[in-house]
Design an enzyme around this catalytic site. Structure first.
Site, PDB file in Angstrom:
ATOM      1  N   SER A  61       0.820  -1.194   0.000  1.00  0.00           N
ATOM      2  CA  SER A  61       0.000   0.000   0.000  1.00  0.00           C
ATOM      3  C   SER A  61       0.869   1.264   0.000  1.00  0.00           C
ATOM      4  O   SER A  61       1.695   1.448  -0.884  1.00  0.00           O
ATOM      5  CB  SER A  61      -0.973  -0.045   1.187  1.00  0.00           C
ATOM      6  OG  SER A  61      -2.048   0.834   0.998  1.00  0.00           O
ATOM      7  N   ASP A 118      -5.345  -3.894  -2.357  1.00  0.00           N
ATOM      8  CA  ASP A 118      -4.341  -3.490  -1.371  1.00  0.00           C
ATOM      9  C   ASP A 118      -3.581  -4.676  -0.767  1.00  0.00           C
ATOM     10  O   ASP A 118      -4.177  -5.601  -0.214  1.00  0.00           O
ATOM     11  CB  ASP A 118      -5.062  -2.724  -0.260  1.00  0.00           C
ATOM     12  CG  ASP A 118      -4.131  -1.962   0.658  1.00  0.00           C
ATOM     13  OD1 ASP A 118      -3.055  -2.487   0.998  1.00  0.00           O
ATOM     14  OD2 ASP A 118      -4.490  -0.834   1.035  1.00  0.00           O
TER      15      ASP A 118
END
Length: 304
Positions: free
Chosen positions: A47, A161
């Site tokens: 991320s 993510d």
């Protein structure tokens, strides 16, 4: 003794964790490592860790830091391209184009530092290590927070993510032989009081983006008013943070890195990129304290 330890432990495998705007602390950590003479040979990130790590691997971290420190909340909102039909409230195309315009485009295999971004294949339910191909494809996949950013289609896969399964991806760095493995966890335990950050836009403005997210959510639900209490996005973010904190403890127990630099989870909210300057400085200060333990004692103190 300290001098010998410093000479011995100069090359670093750096693991940068997920955590939204708190991931800006990674910038300060990298700056402190370089100021002390450490050489980063490998980076893996999930991320926001993938974003900061990738831009550093390009050699453009200062360019990005200068830009993000100048962002106001209005600037942050202007970078968001809202969507209701692609699996997330934000498409992310506008942000990616801004980053490409800012620092250029590179393929991962051409970077001078070994780099891996971690994403999750949402259909197969497993993590994907991205260490070749377009850097910004890898970053875009890794930052696709479920229901917030639209998933990223890449080589026939639907990716989200990386923090969903691996918020502190140590394993990809094991391919590179270095003196130290350092993990930066930006979902660390919260102190009794929130870490101090200066909000020069005032408290009345500090929830602007959060309110806009709530408004967009209501439009997505055919105009139905939000239920009392936490908005959907806030419930989602807090749930993800709780899950990632548990996963982080597991990964650190399994891989036992040489040093963990822990940034408190209440440093800022995941969307508060307008707080960049104090968050970066916090990362620098936390790195300075932890590295001092390592250099003076030959081993780090406990991070928790």
């Amino acid at each position: 003794m300290a001098g010998q330890s410093e000479q011995r432990n100069r090359t670093v495998s750096l693991v940068l964790g997920s955590g939204g705007a708190r991931g800006l602390a990674h910038i300060g950590v990298i700056q402190e490592l370089e100021a002390r003479g450490y050489e980063i040979l490998a980076i893996s990130g999930s991320s926001m860790g993938a974003l900061v790590g990738g831009i550093h691997a390009m050699g453009e971290l200062q360019t990005y830091a200068d830009w993000v420190e100048g962002l106001s909340q209005t600037d942050v909102i202007a970078l968001l391209d809202w969507s209701f039909s692609k699996g997330g409230m934000i498409r992310g195309d506008k942000l990616m184009q801004q980053l490409k315009d800012l620092v250029g485009e590179r393929d991962i295999e051409d970077l001078p530092i070994s780099y891996t971004a971690v994403a999750v294949d949402i259909h197969r339910g497993r993590e994907i290590w991205m260490s070749e191909g377009s850097l910004f494809d890898a970053i875009r996949a890794s930052i696709a927070i479920p229901a917030v950013f639209a998933p990223h289609r890449y080589r026939g896969r639907t990716l989200v993510d990386g923090g969903l399964l691996n918020p502190v991806p140590v394993a990809p760095t094991l391919r590179t032989l270095t003196d130290l493995t350092i993990v930066v966890d930006v979902n660390g335990p919260a102190p009794a009081a929130p870490a101090e950050t200066d909000d020069d836009e005032g408290d009345d403005n500090s929830g602007l983006l959060r309110r806009m997210l709530g408004y967009v959510e209501s439009l997505g639900m055919n105009g139905a008013p939000a239920a009392e209490g936490l908005a959907f996005s806030e419930v989602l973010m807090r749930s993800l943070e709780t899950m990632q904190a548990a996963l982080t403890r597991h990964h650190l127990a399994v891989f036992r890195p040489d040093l963990v630099i822990s940034i408190p989870k209440n440093t800022c909210m995941v969307h508060e990129f307008h707080r960049a300057a104090p968050v970066i400085e916090l990362g620098r200060r936390m790195a300075r304290e932890r590295l001092a333990d390592l250099e003076e004692n030959g081993r780090p103190g406990t991070p928790y």
